[in-house]
Design a protein around this motif. Sequence first.
Motif, PDB file in Angstrom:
ATOM      1  N   ILE A 105      36.977 -46.483   9.295  1.00 15.54           N
ATOM      2  CA  ILE A 105      36.144 -46.227  10.284  1.00 15.54           C
ATOM      3  C   ILE A 105      35.913 -44.765  10.002  1.00 15.54           C
ATOM      4  O   ILE A 105      36.852 -44.109  10.146  1.00 15.54           O
ATOM      5  CB  ILE A 105      36.676 -46.497  11.715  1.00 15.54           C
ATOM      6  CG1 ILE A 105      37.465 -47.890  11.563  1.00 15.54           C
ATOM      7  CG2 ILE A 105      36.015 -46.130  12.692  1.00 15.54           C
ATOM      8  CD1 ILE A 105      36.120 -49.093  11.431  1.00 15.54           C
ATOM      9  N   LEU A 106      34.748 -44.397  10.007  1.00  8.74           N
ATOM     10  CA  LEU A 106      34.344 -42.935   9.760  1.00  8.74           C
ATOM     11  C   LEU A 106      33.502 -42.322  11.179  1.00  8.74           C
ATOM     12  O   LEU A 106      32.759 -43.118  11.899  1.00  8.74           O
ATOM     13  CB  LEU A 106      33.345 -42.752   8.641  1.00  8.74           C
ATOM     14  CG  LEU A 106      33.993 -43.750   7.233  1.00  8.74           C
ATOM     15  CD1 LEU A 106      32.674 -43.225   6.012  1.00  8.74           C
ATOM     16  CD2 LEU A 106      35.256 -43.183   6.881  1.00  8.74           C
ATOM     17  N   ASP A 107      33.528 -41.265  11.093  1.00 13.45           N
ATOM     18  CA  ASP A 107      32.781 -40.613  12.038  1.00 13.45           C
ATOM     19  C   ASP A 107      31.241 -40.027  11.619  1.00 13.45           C
ATOM     20  O   ASP A 107      31.107 -40.311  10.166  1.00 13.45           O
ATOM     21  CB  ASP A 107      33.452 -38.994  12.756  1.00 13.45           C
ATOM     22  CG  ASP A 107      33.648 -37.923  11.555  1.00 13.45           C
ATOM     23  OD1 ASP A 107      32.973 -38.035  10.454  1.00 13.45           O
ATOM     24  OD2 ASP A 107      34.283 -37.021  11.850  1.00 13.45           O
ATOM     25  N   GLU A 108      30.371 -39.365  12.271  1.00 10.84           N
ATOM     26  CA  GLU A 108      28.985 -39.089  11.739  1.00 10.84           C
ATOM     27  C   GLU A 108      28.976 -38.286  10.528  1.00 10.84           C
ATOM     28  O   GLU A 108      28.253 -38.285   9.626  1.00 10.84           O
ATOM     29  CB  GLU A 108      28.427 -38.205  12.928  1.00 10.84           C
ATOM     30  CG  GLU A 108      28.076 -39.072  13.990  1.00 10.84           C
ATOM     31  CD  GLU A 108      27.114 -38.141  15.201  1.00 10.84           C
ATOM     32  OE1 GLU A 108      26.930 -37.059  14.747  1.00 10.84           O
ATOM     33  OE2 GLU A 108      26.719 -38.760  16.217  1.00 10.84           O
ATOM     34  N   SER A 109      30.012 -37.437  10.384  1.00 15.01           N
ATOM     35  CA  SER A 109      30.192 -36.490   9.071  1.00 15.01           C
ATOM     36  C   SER A 109      30.766 -37.385   7.772  1.00 15.01           C
ATOM     37  O   SER A 109      30.711 -36.745   6.711  1.00 15.01           O
ATOM     38  CB  SER A 109      30.913 -35.307   9.515  1.00 15.01           C
ATOM     39  OG  SER A 109      32.165 -35.594   9.624  1.00 15.01           O
ATOM     40  N   GLY A 110      31.345 -38.432   7.964  1.00 16.55           N
ATOM     41  CA  GLY A 110      31.872 -39.190   6.877  1.00 16.55           C
ATOM     42  C   GLY A 110      33.172 -39.092   6.936  1.00 16.55           C
ATOM     43  O   GLY A 110      33.841 -39.646   5.819  1.00 16.55           O
ATOM     44  N   LYS A 111      33.899 -38.213   7.669  1.00 16.44           N
ATOM     45  CA  LYS A 111      35.394 -38.183   7.922  1.00 16.44           C
ATOM     46  C   LYS A 111      35.797 -39.587   8.224  1.00 16.44           C
ATOM     47  O   LYS A 111      35.732 -39.942   9.438  1.00 16.44           O
ATOM     48  CB  LYS A 111      35.813 -37.090   8.844  1.00 16.44           C
ATOM     49  CG  LYS A 111      37.174 -36.812   8.789  1.00 16.44           C
ATOM     50  CD  LYS A 111      37.558 -35.614   9.782  1.00 16.44           C
ATOM     51  CE  LYS A 111      38.959 -35.348  10.187  1.00 16.44           C
ATOM     52  NZ  LYS A 111      39.290 -34.308  10.930  1.00 16.44           N
ATOM     53  N   GLU A 112      37.097 -39.873   7.575  1.00 14.74           N
ATOM     54  CA  GLU A 112      37.639 -41.086   7.938  1.00 14.74           C
ATOM     55  C   GLU A 112      38.648 -40.760   9.261  1.00 14.74           C
ATOM     56  O   GLU A 112      39.584 -39.891   9.303  1.00 14.74           O
ATOM     57  CB  GLU A 112      38.618 -41.614   6.743  1.00 14.74           C
ATOM     58  CG  GLU A 112      39.485 -42.918   7.145  1.00 14.74           C
ATOM     59  CD  GLU A 112      40.013 -43.163   6.018  1.00 14.74           C
ATOM     60  OE1 GLU A 112      41.261 -43.672   5.993  1.00 14.74           O
ATOM     61  OE2 GLU A 112      39.425 -43.653   4.817  1.00 14.74           O
ATOM     62  N   LEU A 113      38.520 -41.585  10.323  1.00 15.99           N
ATOM     63  CA  LEU A 113      39.107 -41.545  11.568  1.00 15.99           C
ATOM     64  C   LEU A 113      40.373 -42.393  11.551  1.00 15.99           C
ATOM     65  O   LEU A 113      41.544 -42.189  11.873  1.00 15.99           O
ATOM     66  CB  LEU A 113      38.384 -41.957  12.799  1.00 15.99           C
ATOM     67  CG  LEU A 113      37.101 -41.186  12.867  1.00 15.99           C
ATOM     68  CD1 LEU A 113      36.263 -41.880  14.026  1.00 15.99           C
ATOM     69  CD2 LEU A 113      37.279 -39.711  13.156  1.00 15.99           C
ATOM     70  N   ARG A 114      40.252 -43.747  10.880  1.00 17.06           N
ATOM     71  CA  ARG A 114      41.384 -44.595  10.937  1.00 17.06           C
ATOM     72  C   ARG A 114      41.038 -45.697   9.800  1.00 17.06           C
ATOM     73  O   ARG A 114      39.811 -45.884   9.383  1.00 17.06           O
ATOM     74  CB  ARG A 114      41.654 -44.955  12.303  1.00 17.06           C
ATOM     75  CG  ARG A 114      40.558 -45.828  12.804  1.00 17.06           C
ATOM     76  CD  ARG A 114      40.943 -46.344  14.248  1.00 17.06           C
ATOM     77  NE  ARG A 114      40.055 -47.167  15.012  1.00 17.06           N
ATOM     78  CZ  ARG A 114      38.818 -46.775  15.289  1.00 17.06           C
ATOM     79  NH1 ARG A 114      38.489 -45.346  15.330  1.00 17.06           N
ATOM     80  NH2 ARG A 114      37.908 -47.632  15.813  1.00 17.06           N
TER      81      ARG A 114
END
Length: 255
Positions: A105-114
């Motif tokens: 699950i990624l945020d808008e920037s592509g960073k993985e949240l979980r």
Amino acid sequence: STQSTWGYGEDGLKHGGTGDFGVVGGYKFSGDPDMVFKQFFGVANPFESIGELSAMQANEHQFFSKEGARVKDPPHCNDIKVDLPCSLEELASGAFKVVTYEVPILDESGKELRKEARQSELQLSIGAKAGTDICFPKLGTERTGWINGDVHVIIKEQVHPRFTRDGNDLRTTFDITLEQALTGFSVNVNTLDGRTLNIFINEIVHPKFIKRVSGEGMPTESGQKGDLLISFSTTFPRYLTAEQQREIKRILNAK
């Protein structure tokens, strides 16, 4: 008339005609043909290379097209590939399987949240083959503002203790003695669906001999089945006495 066909005519063109098949957003006729050319094609000199993407893409109008007004689809997230080990018995019967995988699950920037653990259920096709790709659309990677990725489940055939698969045929090998190879014998074959076949061999079993049993291979969705191919590995005696050698020669050379 041309005016009634296009709905504008000369006056309409001079005052900024527009429409489904005109210039998206309209335009204002300047009276300068070079300016009109530049407005349409992005370059002032008609002899310049108007095929250059940079010039065409910088132009706000796309001549005789709706593309300029069309909203592009959002980008697509990465797909997920999951291997699904299956036994020959499961592939032969069309077993029900549950596959487990993790979805980033990624945020808008592509960073993985979980990562979230997910499961999908599937029914194997009867006779499904190794390498078959079963797709679950939009169940893969998730990212804000993007289209979800897909999940691709790849069938992996497990090693079987008795059989190897050759297309829709099944191959198996039995160890036999030299006596059996020369005088005949029978073997019992336990099938994938739990039956026992008693196969009698009355031929001379040479090193390349294969016994083909029709219709006892892998089943297919069409209802047909491949063949069972039985090979043999002959064990030779480690030692023969002189008397045994003479007797074998006598038998083999008999008319």
